[in-house]
Design an enzyme around this catalytic site. Sequence first.
Site, short mmCIF file in Angstrom:
data_model
loop_
_atom_site.label_atom_id
_atom_site.label_comp_id
_atom_site.label_asym_id
_atom_site.label_seq_id
_atom_site.Cartn_x
_atom_site.Cartn_y
_atom_site.Cartn_z
N GLU A 55 0.90 -1.30 -0.05
CA GLU A 55 0.13 0.14 0.00
C GLU A 55 0.73 1.18 0.24
OE1 GLU A 55 -2.35 -0.42 3.49
OE2 GLU A 55 -2.50 -2.41 3.17
N CYS A 106 3.09 8.70 1.66
CA CYS A 106 3.79 7.51 2.59
C CYS A 106 3.89 6.36 1.80
CB CYS A 106 2.67 7.31 3.62
SG CYS A 106 3.05 6.12 4.74
N CYS A 133 5.95 -7.29 7.66
CA CYS A 133 7.10 -6.66 8.73
C CYS A 133 7.46 -7.65 9.64
CB CYS A 133 6.25 -5.33 9.51
SG CYS A 133 7.80 -4.58 10.31
N CYS A 182 5.14 -5.67 16.37
CA CYS A 182 4.51 -4.39 17.09
C CYS A 182 3.14 -4.92 17.37
CB CYS A 182 4.52 -3.17 16.51
SG CYS A 182 6.30 -2.63 16.38
N CYS A 238 0.04 -3.28 15.38
CA CYS A 238 -0.12 -3.15 14.09
C CYS A 238 -0.48 -3.97 12.92
CB CYS A 238 1.59 -2.57 13.42
SG CYS A 238 1.84 -2.08 12.11
N LEU A 262 8.79 5.03 19.55
CA LEU A 262 8.83 4.59 20.95
C LEU A 262 7.97 3.70 21.77
CD1 LEU A 262 11.62 4.67 22.51
CD2 LEU A 262 10.77 7.06 23.27
N CYS A 306 -1.79 1.46 6.46
CA CYS A 306 -0.81 0.34 5.69
C CYS A 306 -0.77 -0.76 6.49
CB CYS A 306 0.42 0.79 5.73
SG CYS A 306 0.78 1.96 4.22
N1 SAH Z 1 8.36 0.07 10.84
C1 SAH Z 1 8.22 1.51 11.05
C2 SAH Z 1 7.19 2.23 10.18
C3 SAH Z 1 5.81 1.77 10.92
S1 SAH Z 1 4.41 2.65 10.37
C4 SAH Z 1 8.32 1.78 12.57
O1 SAH Z 1 7.81 1.25 13.55
O2 SAH Z 1 8.40 3.05 12.85
C5 SAH Z 1 4.52 4.12 11.35
C6 SAH Z 1 3.88 4.31 12.67
O3 SAH Z 1 2.67 3.85 12.71
C7 SAH Z 1 4.75 3.67 13.64
O4 SAH Z 1 5.00 4.50 14.77
C8 SAH Z 1 3.94 2.64 13.99
O5 SAH Z 1 4.12 2.03 15.46
C9 SAH Z 1 2.22 3.05 13.84
N2 SAH Z 1 1.38 2.31 13.98
C10 SAH Z 1 1.12 1.06 13.41
N3 SAH Z 1 0.10 0.61 13.92
C11 SAH Z 1 -0.79 1.59 14.36
C12 SAH Z 1 -2.13 1.68 14.85
N4 SAH Z 1 -3.00 0.39 14.59
N5 SAH Z 1 -2.63 2.83 15.29
C13 SAH Z 1 -1.85 3.89 15.40
N6 SAH Z 1 -0.42 4.02 14.82
C14 SAH Z 1 -0.06 2.75 14.47
#
Ligand code: SAH
Length: 382
Positions: free
Chosen positions: A100, A113, A120, A124, A127, A225, A343
Amino acid sequence: MTAPDIPAPNSRPHLLDPAFDLPAWLKAAGQPAWRGKSIRGWLHGRRAESFADMTDLPASLRTRLEAETAIWTTSVARHQQADDGTEKLLLELHDGQRIECVLLRDGIRRTVCISSQVGCAMGCVFCASGLDGVVRNLTTGEIIEQLLRLARLLPADERLSHIVVMGMGEPLANLDRLLPALAAAQEPDGLGISQRRITISTVGLPQAIDRLSTENPGYHLAVSLHAAEDPLRTQLVPVNKSIGVDAVLAAADRYWQVSGRRLTFEYVLLGNLNDSPDHARALATLLGRRAALVNVIPYNAVAGLPWEEPSDRSRERFLEILRTAEVNVQVRRRKGSRIDAACGQLRRLAAQQPVTIGNRPSDRPKDEHRQQHHSEDAAEPG
Ligand code: SAH
């Protein structure tokens, strides 16, 4: 933690991928090397769709290029548009995988973006992108293709202004492919986007941050973080177990020292999980007087996951504590909320239902998820 690489399509070489040696190809075809610059200019800067558009190339050369190379390796599996101007593409790659990418409009900003991997590996827990693990790295050409496809959504008198690498995947786990793509985005006769307007968002991989500090410290770095203390961070971001908050911050500090650019720390606020006053105080203490911006992102629910969105009250309380401690903080605005501009979410949803090309909000299924994290706030003004 490393993702497998999938070989390039075994058909024609991808012209958009800098790994394809266009000057050598031109030489073998008896053409002057400068045509390479012209062809790249057509594709990156002048939004040519096909070789037929490259009107100053000899017809015979266009025919050969057409037969022996490929400009596009992806197809648009879905194109969605939200009322606020956000547009999202679900791209199908040559091997059937899907990624995406999103175009966000805000004032005069035109931010894209983009994704760096299929899936991934970071895991997390909140996510959508990592729910099925990582499938593979994207190639440089596939990353560039996202940029160019999104640029072509703009009218001729508008240009992309910012890039955020915040789509699917962990960009620092695929730096070898990402950096040449971001270099291409800066070329003056291409997209011409300055490095200062490019944000790389990472879960915080210290070795890769150090590599960026040494090789390429001009990008804006955003570190996800989500918790100030190790037990909670490891619960939310499992990869933290072998890294730890201290090592992430130390690497981020080194990057800041070399780059001189203000860091951003992202903090996804999860209801009743990391949103208490104690969590806010711990974060303020951890960040101290660093020249950093905390980007608070209220969690957007992902179907099937048990986490809660934060209440307005807990969010305001969290922000207030940080502000009182003189931490720079902002809340990320939501964009594209009607089009699954999250995404990882659209890809999963689309895998469960037939895909329509050119889908618009009016013919979208009603059970959509909501936006997760796309925003142009992460890119520094400039
Ligand atoms: N791998 C990278 C890019 C990820 S996406 C990273 O970890 O930074 C960018 C941001 O979106 C990250 O801070 C991620 O933690 C956040 N994110 C992912 N899923 C989410 C959700 N369901 N709600 C809010 N933020 C989210």
